[in-house]
Design a protein around this motif. Structure first.
Motif, PDB file in Angstrom:
ATOM      1  N   UNK A   3       0.819  -1.214   0.000  1.00  0.00           N
ATOM      2  CA  UNK A   3       0.000   0.000   0.000  1.00  0.00           C
ATOM      3  C   UNK A   3       0.856   1.269   0.000  1.00  0.00           C
ATOM      4  N   UNK A   4       1.931   1.264   0.785  1.00  0.00           N
ATOM      5  CA  UNK A   4       2.742   2.477   0.856  1.00  0.00           C
ATOM      6  C   UNK A   4       3.461   2.751  -0.468  1.00  0.00           C
ATOM      7  N   UNK A   5       3.907   1.704  -1.158  1.00  0.00           N
ATOM      8  CA  UNK A   5       4.533   1.901  -2.473  1.00  0.00           C
ATOM      9  C   UNK A   5       3.531   2.481  -3.470  1.00  0.00           C
ATOM     10  N   UNK A   6       2.297   2.011  -3.423  1.00  0.00           N
ATOM     11  CA  UNK A   6       1.243   2.552  -4.287  1.00  0.00           C
ATOM     12  C   UNK A   6       1.011   4.026  -3.976  1.00  0.00           C
ATOM     13  N   UNK A   7       0.924   4.358  -2.696  1.00  0.00           N
ATOM     14  CA  UNK A   7       0.696   5.746  -2.287  1.00  0.00           C
ATOM     15  C   UNK A   7       1.832   6.633  -2.768  1.00  0.00           C
ATOM     16  N   UNK A   8       3.070   6.187  -2.581  1.00  0.00           N
ATOM     17  CA  UNK A   8       4.231   6.968  -3.000  1.00  0.00           C
ATOM     18  C   UNK A   8       4.236   7.187  -4.506  1.00  0.00           C
ATOM     19  N   UNK A   9       3.987   6.130  -5.261  1.00  0.00           N
ATOM     20  CA  UNK A   9       3.962   6.225  -6.719  1.00  0.00           C
ATOM     21  C   UNK A   9       2.912   7.226  -7.184  1.00  0.00           C
ATOM     22  N   UNK A  10       1.727   7.144  -6.624  1.00  0.00           N
ATOM     23  CA  UNK A  10       0.645   8.039  -7.033  1.00  0.00           C
ATOM     24  C   UNK A  10       0.898   9.476  -6.570  1.00  0.00           C
ATOM     25  N   UNK A  35      -2.110  12.416  -1.303  1.00  0.00           N
ATOM     26  CA  UNK A  35      -1.007  12.100  -0.385  1.00  0.00           C
ATOM     27  C   UNK A  35       0.124  13.131  -0.497  1.00  0.00           C
ATOM     28  N   UNK A  36       0.680  13.534   0.663  1.00  0.00           N
ATOM     29  CA  UNK A  36       1.716  14.575   0.662  1.00  0.00           C
ATOM     30  C   UNK A  36       3.017  14.197   1.349  1.00  0.00           C
ATOM     31  N   UNK A  37       2.969  13.684   2.572  1.00  0.00           N
ATOM     32  CA  UNK A  37       4.237  13.476   3.275  1.00  0.00           C
ATOM     33  C   UNK A  37       4.149  12.364   4.305  1.00  0.00           C
ATOM     34  N   UNK A  38       5.319  11.971   4.759  1.00  0.00           N
ATOM     35  CA  UNK A  38       5.469  10.944   5.773  1.00  0.00           C
ATOM     36  C   UNK A  38       6.264  11.564   6.912  1.00  0.00           C
ATOM     37  N   UNK A  39       5.784  11.397   8.142  1.00  0.00           N
ATOM     38  CA  UNK A  39       6.445  11.970   9.316  1.00  0.00           C
ATOM     39  C   UNK A  39       6.609  10.896  10.380  1.00  0.00           C
ATOM     40  N   UNK A  40       7.635  11.057  11.224  1.00  0.00           N
ATOM     41  CA  UNK A  40       7.816  10.086  12.316  1.00  0.00           C
ATOM     42  C   UNK A  40       6.582  10.045  13.209  1.00  0.00           C
ATOM     43  N   UNK A  41       6.289   8.873  13.716  1.00  0.00           N
ATOM     44  CA  UNK A  41       5.184   8.714  14.651  1.00  0.00           C
ATOM     45  C   UNK A  41       5.642   9.005  16.068  1.00  0.00           C
ATOM     46  N   UNK A  42       4.740   8.897  16.987  1.00  0.00           N
ATOM     47  CA  UNK A  42       5.066   9.045  18.411  1.00  0.00           C
ATOM     48  C   UNK A  42       6.066   7.952  18.786  1.00  0.00           C
ATOM     49  N   UNK A  43       6.800   8.122  19.859  1.00  0.00           N
ATOM     50  CA  UNK A  43       7.755   7.086  20.263  1.00  0.00           C
ATOM     51  C   UNK A  43       7.096   5.705  20.331  1.00  0.00           C
ATOM     52  N   UNK A  44       7.716   4.741  19.662  1.00  0.00           N
ATOM     53  CA  UNK A  44       7.188   3.379  19.651  1.00  0.00           C
ATOM     54  C   UNK A  44       6.079   3.139  18.641  1.00  0.00           C
ATOM     55  N   UNK A  45       5.707   4.153  17.888  1.00  0.00           N
ATOM     56  CA  UNK A  45       4.629   4.042  16.893  1.00  0.00           C
ATOM     57  C   UNK A  45       5.215   4.142  15.489  1.00  0.00           C
ATOM     58  N   UNK A  46       4.481   3.633  14.503  1.00  0.00           N
ATOM     59  CA  UNK A  46       4.960   3.715  13.127  1.00  0.00           C
ATOM     60  C   UNK A  46       4.786   5.134  12.586  1.00  0.00           C
ATOM     61  N   UNK A  47       5.354   5.351  11.428  1.00  0.00           N
ATOM     62  CA  UNK A  47       5.283   6.659  10.785  1.00  0.00           C
ATOM     63  C   UNK A  47       3.840   7.005  10.443  1.00  0.00           C
ATOM     64  N   UNK A  61      -4.166  12.635   8.986  1.00  0.00           N
ATOM     65  CA  UNK A  61      -3.007  11.745   9.010  1.00  0.00           C
ATOM     66  C   UNK A  61      -3.453  10.351   9.407  1.00  0.00           C
ATOM     67  N   UNK A  62      -2.669   9.372   8.950  1.00  0.00           N
ATOM     68  CA  UNK A  62      -2.952   7.974   9.210  1.00  0.00           C
ATOM     69  C   UNK A  62      -1.666   7.275   9.608  1.00  0.00           C
ATOM     70  N   UNK A  63      -1.734   6.408  10.604  1.00  0.00           N
ATOM     71  CA  UNK A  63      -0.590   5.586  10.972  1.00  0.00           C
ATOM     72  C   UNK A  63      -0.362   4.591   9.843  1.00  0.00           C
TER      73      UNK A  63
END
Length: 85
Positions: A3-10, A35-47, A61-63
């Motif tokens: 899913x993330x590769x699809x999002x990045x490509x689009x 879709x615009x950007x990817x940011x670090x998540x909270x400590x211990x959480x995914x981007x 935003x979505x984890x």
């Protein structure tokens, strides 16, 4: 393709994506997003993926780990901000 590769490509082609993602209550919601950007998540959480939700007409935003599916729409968008993906 993940899913993330699809999002990045689009994102790089300035096309919207339909994503299915788990909400905090455990339900799965489908949204069409710019879709615009990817940011670090909270400590211990995914981007977190940041995008403009066409349903809510607002930035959301979505984890990344909660995104279960991403499907290209073929719909082009004029970026409101720089695409960082």
């Amino acid at each position: 393709m993940t899913p993330f590769e699809t999002i990045t490509q689009e994102a790089r082609a300035s096309r919207t994506v339909l994503i299915e993602a788990y909400e905090s209550d455990g339900t799965v919601e489908t949204r069409e997003i710019e879709p615009y950007s990817l940011r670090p998540g909270a400590p211990g959480k995914s981007e977190r993926l940041y995008g403009f939700c066409l349903k809510r007409e607002a930035v959301r935003s979505w984890t990344v780990d909660n995104i279960v599916r991403a499907e290209p729409t073929g719909n082009e968008f004029a970026p409101r901000w720089p695409v960082e993906l």
